[in-house]
Structures are given as structure tokens and as C-alpha cells.
Write a protein that holds these residues in place. Structure first.
Motif, short mmCIF file in Angstrom:
data_model
loop_
_atom_site.label_atom_id
_atom_site.label_comp_id
_atom_site.label_asym_id
_atom_site.label_seq_id
_atom_site.Cartn_x
_atom_site.Cartn_y
_atom_site.Cartn_z
N THR A 103 48.02 46.26 41.49
CA THR A 103 47.24 45.11 41.95
C THR A 103 46.27 45.56 43.03
OG1 THR A 103 49.11 43.64 41.51
CG2 THR A 103 47.34 42.78 42.89
N PRO A 104 44.99 45.74 42.70
CA PRO A 104 44.01 46.17 43.71
C PRO A 104 43.56 44.99 44.56
CG PRO A 104 42.93 45.90 41.59
CD PRO A 104 44.40 45.60 41.36
N ASP A 105 42.80 45.29 45.59
CA ASP A 105 42.22 44.23 46.39
C ASP A 105 41.26 43.44 45.51
OD1 ASP A 105 41.68 42.69 48.59
OD2 ASP A 105 40.17 44.03 49.41
N HIS A 106 41.24 42.12 45.68
CA HIS A 106 40.43 41.28 44.81
C HIS A 106 39.89 40.08 45.58
CE1 HIS A 106 44.71 40.21 44.52
NE2 HIS A 106 44.31 38.94 44.43
N ARG A 107 38.89 39.46 44.99
CA ARG A 107 38.27 38.27 45.56
C ARG A 107 37.71 37.41 44.44
NH1 ARG A 107 35.14 42.70 46.09
NH2 ARG A 107 32.97 42.62 45.33
N ASP A 139 38.51 45.46 43.19
CA ASP A 139 38.00 46.70 43.77
C ASP A 139 38.82 47.87 43.24
OD1 ASP A 139 36.14 45.26 45.23
OD2 ASP A 139 37.47 45.04 46.95
N THR A 140 38.50 48.33 42.06
CA THR A 140 39.21 49.45 41.45
C THR A 140 38.29 50.14 40.45
OG1 THR A 140 41.12 50.08 40.09
CG2 THR A 140 40.17 47.92 39.68
N ARG A 141 38.50 51.43 40.28
CA ARG A 141 37.69 52.20 39.33
C ARG A 141 38.23 52.11 37.92
NH1 ARG A 141 39.51 57.61 38.23
NH2 ARG A 141 41.54 58.03 39.19
N VAL A 178 47.16 43.66 35.44
CA VAL A 178 46.84 42.64 36.45
C VAL A 178 45.36 42.29 36.40
CG1 VAL A 178 46.71 42.20 38.94
CG2 VAL A 178 48.73 43.29 37.97
N THR A 179 44.48 43.29 36.36
CA THR A 179 43.05 43.03 36.36
C THR A 179 42.56 42.48 35.03
OG1 THR A 179 42.50 45.30 35.67
CG2 THR A 179 42.73 44.88 38.03
N GLU A 180 43.20 42.89 33.92
CA GLU A 180 42.74 42.43 32.60
C GLU A 180 43.17 41.00 32.32
OE1 GLU A 180 43.07 43.71 27.90
OE2 GLU A 180 42.99 45.24 29.46
N PRO A 189 42.71 56.13 34.53
CA PRO A 189 42.93 54.94 35.38
C PRO A 189 42.96 53.63 34.61
CG PRO A 189 40.67 55.69 35.60
CD PRO A 189 41.36 56.71 34.74
N HIS A 190 42.63 53.66 33.31
CA HIS A 190 42.65 52.44 32.50
C HIS A 190 44.00 52.32 31.79
CE1 HIS A 190 38.37 51.67 33.13
NE2 HIS A 190 38.21 52.97 33.01
#
Length: 554
Positions: free
Chosen positions: A45-49, A128-130, A135-137, A259-260
Motif C-alpha cells: 500500500t503506497p502513499d496515496h491521495r 505514489d509508486t513506480r 491495492v493500487t489496481e 514492481p507490477h
């Protein structure tokens, strides 16, 4: 009738066949790592907004840097420094309005930003992740963050159910068959998870992986300990677990390169497809075949092992059972684990120690945390701590035995947790040292419980005994996050007090188990029940009887 250990002394206890088989099964052990701890990268879980339409265009028009964009458009931290408003809520502002200036665009809407209304992230999030993670998807954050917990819980539930059910099947229908079936299902579900279109299917296929993967890992452990001779059994058992630690290091490297999450999941699953070739490389366990009264098949496997090792099998050892074979085929039952007093005691103590090892192993990592912000290096360094633990076991287990190092490792882990409670915050180096000692101690205990568990049960229920007892490890894995985070809310050091109590109790209970150093694996219930009786007592009794018979002749 010669035992399997007697036969191995003649055809090779750890020669070419055993080395080849051990290498193949060690690869299986390393491949289990991404399923056991892959959540660290798959569910990162990266930083997010909040994603706010118009902000990107306004930022481009005004020539803002990322820091400027965050400063002007993202709410600050909430009360007491909480990040919830910043990550899960955004300003209720139409960012497409042309009247917004490039210098503090919100100043014209309110004199104080705290008076501006905040609302949920209606248009999604910016991460904020490369790379990417589940979580992001699938946006498993804020109100849906519990879905990530469910993802990990599903794996542990699968571990628990699969360990018990497949353990029974492996003792009933054979180690090799169940191993290959678990590998096939693990490979198929892993690939399907990598291409799943939504969270629901990802969860289902992860649950299926949990059902078969841990059981397959433990079946591999049972197989290699049954193939080698008595003097090598403890070493291969420990190094088999060290292969898991090597898998931790490899996983950190792969996660950095890939990283994916979908590519990472596919890459770590592909080795399981290759493991299907084990059908032609690894035979059935001769110990299991003997326990199932399949002496002819067992002898064919033994001759195959002898041929691979370049040895010949003496004619005196080619009859596994007497001609007047009257033994009945033994079918494993869950009741066999608690029916007799000594095995019942072993079962209860082993179950508690599996539970304790899981709670302390995972709990110490959660409580201490890792310094720095590089998830890959943090994961890599934490894995390195496990190598000294394995080395200490190898150096001491043959000289001292199993029981005392195992008890000492639990006591060290418990004592380290207790000492950490009283170390002041300003002595950070001492707190880290105590935490490392605790981690090393519980890692040793974890490896020891797996080694000794297999040595305390007779052959026909050995696989079942290991898998049933180790299922308590999965229950520990399910409750540990709640144990750590809920008790920390009461008092930050309270989890360490709990860890200390459970660890010290586990160390005391270990001393009630029999020493298995230098003893052959028990083949029957009676042998397992009499493990605590020294063999020399029996020899002494026979000697006294002969001496007594000689007296009248004089």
C-alpha cells in the motif's frame, strides 16, 4: 525384519539419489515463499491521495512541481497527525474553474483551508509508486482497506484447511500422488490469479493456493526426511527450511525487478509448472509403502535408490517382511493422534509450540517494524537474520540434542520480549538488539518444531501428525495482527508481555517431550509410545535374567 534405516546403511544414507532429491525438494521449499509472505509486495500500500479531475491540467498550466501540487490541492494531516483526511478525503472544489489562480488557488474560496468542505474520493486515487499491487489496481484503501486483510486471511484459512485434509490424504494415498496434485493445482491457480479480471477472482484463486501450497511444502519435508538415513535426517530438515529463507532473498530481488504485481505473480508461479516433472524424478516413499503393506513396491523403490547410488542390496535385506505375513494395512485416523497417552501429550505440546512460533515470529516483525523506507532492503535484511539461527541449530543439535536447544530458543525469545519492555526508548540500539535476539530465538524454535514433529510420530500417521499440528501455526497467523494492533492501543509494550509469557511456557513444555537424537524414526504406535524409555534398560533386564538362570547351574 530389517528396518528402512538398516537398509539405508547399506545402499546409502545420503548419496547421489538423496542429494538429487533433496535439491529438487529444496527448490519446492523456496518456491513456497511468495505464497507465505508475498502479501508484502503483492499487497503493498503506497502513499496515496484523491484523484481530482482538473488538478493535473491546472498543475501543468501553472508549472507546479509535485510538492507544489500536493501543497495547494491536497488536505493536510488530520488531528494528532493522522493521515486519513490526506489519503481518503479531498476538497469539494471544481478544479476546472478558470478563476483559480496559480498561487494558492484555494485562497479565493476561503481564508482558512480548514473551513473548506471535504468529501470522499469519488474519482479514485493517485498512488505514489513506480509499479502496481492489488491495492493500487483494485483500490483497496480507505473504506475498502479491509479487503486486503481478507486477502491475507484467505491464504491462512486455506493453509489451515489444506494442511489437515491433504495431510490425511497423503497418509492414505501416498506422498508422491498428493505432492504432484498440490503442485498442479498451485500452478494452475497461481497463473489464473495473475490474469484475474477483478478482486473476487483474485481472492478465490489465492484461497485455492493456500489450500494446497503449505500442504505441498510439508509433504516435501516429510519425503526428504523419509528418504535419508538417520545421521542425515536433522541436517536435511534444517537446510530444507533454510531453502525457504533463500526464497525470501530471491523474492525481494524479483519484486524489485518486477514492481507490477501481475508479472511478479506469474513469475513466482512458473517454477511450479516445472515441478510437475518430479513425476519422473521422485519415487514414492518406501517407508510409506512398507507401512501400507506394499512390500513389493517398496522393494522396487529401494532397488532403484541402490542403483542410483551405485550400491548393491545384500540378499539378506531383500525381504522386508516374513513369509507368514499377517500384519494388516494401517489406515491413518485423526484419533490416532490422541488415542494413546504419550502420542496425545506429544500432539498437544506440538500444537501449542506451532501456535507460539507463528505468533512470536510474525508478531515480533509487526511490533518492531523495520527502519528506513525501502521495502525491498527492509525485507532483505529481515531475511538475513534467519541464517545464523539455522547455523546455530546445525552446530548444536548433534552435540546437545533436540530438546534443550529447542527449549532454550523459546526461552531466549520469551526473555528477549520481556527485557524489551523495560528498556528505555532512548536506548534504541539496545531495543533493536533485544528484538534481533528474540527474532533469532523464535526462528530457531520454528525450525526445531518442524524437525522434531516428524520424529515423534510413527510412519503411517507421520504426515497427518505434522500437518495437523502445524495447522495451529495458521490459526496463530490469523490472529496475530489483531493481537498486536489491538493490544498496542491499550499499551505499546503489552504485546511483548504476551509474547514473553507464551514463549516461556512453550520452552517449559518442550522439556516434557522425549529426546529424539540418535533414534530411528518410530514405525509403530508402540515404538512412539516407548520413545522416552532408554533402550539400555531393556538390555540390562535381559542380562540380569540370563545371570539369574546361570546361578542354579553353579
Amino acid at each position: 525384519m530389517p528396518t528402512m534405516d538398516d537398509i539405508l546403511e547399506h545402499i546409502g544414507e545420503f548419496d547421489f539419489f538423496q542429494k538429487q532429491t533433496f535439491f529438487l525438494l529444496a527448490l519446492l521449499s523456496a518456491a513456497f515463499t511468495p505464497i507465505y509472505v508475498g502479501i508484502v509486495f503483492l499487497g503493498f500500500t503506497p502513499d496515496h491521495r484523491c484523484l481530482s479531475p482538473g488538478v493535473a491540467e491546472l498543475s501543468r498550466r501553472c508549472g507546479w512541481s509535485l510538492a507544489d501540487e500536493l501543497n495547494y490541492t491536497v488536505p493536510g494531516p488530520g488531528a494528532m497527525g493522522e493521515a486519513f483526511p490526506r489519503q481518503c478525503r479531498g476538497y469539494e472544489v471544481d478544479w476546472n474553474r478558470s478563476a483559480l489562480s496559480c498561487v494558492d488557488p484555494l485562497a479565493g474560496l476561503a481564508t482558512n483551508r480548514s473551513h473548506l468542505p471535504l468529501g470522499p474520493c469519488r474519482h479514485g486515487w493517485v498512488y505514489d509508486t513506480r509499479g502496481s499491487s492489488i491495492v493500487t489496481e483494485f483500490n483497496l484503501v480507505c473504506a475498502d482497506s479491509w479487503m486486503l486483510d481478507l486477502f491475507q486471511s484467505a491464504v491462512n484459512v486455506g493453509f489451515f484447511i489444506g494442511a489437515v485434509s491433504i495431510g490425511y490424504l497423503a497418509d492414505r494415498f501416498g506422498r508422491k500422488l498428493c505432492l504432484l496434485v498440490t503442485i498442479l493445482i498451485n500452478a494452475a491457480s497461481g497463473v489464473l490469479m495473475a490474469v484475474s479480471p477483478n478482486y473476487t477472482w483474485v481472492l478465490i484463486f489465492r484461497l485455492i493456493q493456500g489450500l494446497v501450497s503449505k500442504a505441498g511444502w510439508l509433504i516435501g519435508y516429510i519425503l526428504i526426511t523419509e528418504f535419508v538415513g538417520l545421521s542425515y535426517r536433522r541436517t536435511v530438515g534444517i537446510v530444507y527450511q533454510v531453502a525457504f529463507t533463500a526464497g525470501l532473498l530471491a523474492l525481494a530481488g524479483l519484486a524489485y525487478v518486477l514492481p507490477h504485481w501481475r508479472w511478479l505473480q506469474l513469475t513466482v508461479t512458473l517454477p511450479n509448472v516445472c515441478f510437475l516433472l518430479y513425476y519422473w524424478c521422485i519415487p514414492e516413499s518406501p517407508r510409506w509403502l512398507i507401512s501400507q503393506n506394499k512390500s513389493a513396491k517398496a522393494m522396487r523403490v529401494i532397488k532403484y535408490i541402490a542403483k542410483k547410488n551405485g550400491k548393491s542390496l545384500p540378499a539378506s535385506l531383500q525381504s522386508l517382511r516374513p513369509e507368514e505375513e499377517v500384519d494388516e494395512k494401517l489406515n491413518p485416523s485423526f484419533l490416532d493422534l490422541v488415542r494413546t497417552p504419550q502420542i496425545r501429550k506429544h500432539t498437544l505440546i506440538l500444537m501449542y509450540n506451532w501456535f507460539t512460533s507463528s505468533v512470536l515470529y510474525q508478531g515480533l516483525i509487526m511490533h518492531m517494524g523495520l527502519a528506513g523506507s525501502n521495502i525491498y532492503l527492509d525485507f532483505f535484511y529481515s531475511a538475513l537474520v534467519e541464517f545464523p539461527a539455522a547455523l546455530i541449530i546445525i552446530l548444536t543439535i548433534d552435540r546437545i540434542g533436540r530438546r534443550f536447544p529447542w527449549a532454550a530458543s523459546n526461552l531466549v525469545a520469551g526473555a528477549a520480549c520481556l527485557i524489551s519492555v523495560f528498556i528505555p526508548e532512548d536506548l534504541q540500539w539496545l531495543r533493536v538488539t533485544a528484538a534481533c535476539l528474540g527474532r533469532m530465538g523464535i526462528t530457531m524454535a520454528y525450525e526445531m518444531v518442524c524437525l522434531v514433529n516428524a520424529e515423534l510420530y510413527p510412519t503411517f500417521i507421520r504426515n497427518l501428525g505434522v500437518l495437523v499440528c502445524s495447522s495451529l501455526c495458521d490459526i496463530g497467523g490469523i490472529i496475530t495482527p489483531f493481537l498486536v494492533y489491538r493490544l498496542t492501543d491499550v499499551w505499546h509494550e503489552l504485546p511483548l508481555v504476551v509474547f514473553a509469557v507464551v514463549g516461556l511456557v512453550a520452552g517449559g513444555l518442550v522439556l516434557l517431550l522425549p529426546e529424539t537424537k540418535g533414534k530411528a524414526l518410530p514405525e509403530t504406535i508402540d515404538e512412539a509410545e516407548n520413545m522416552q524409555r532408554p533402550r539400555k534398560n531393556k538390555e540390562k533386564m535381559i542380562y540380569l535374567q540370563v545371570k539369574k538362570l546361570d546361578i542354579p547351574l553353579n
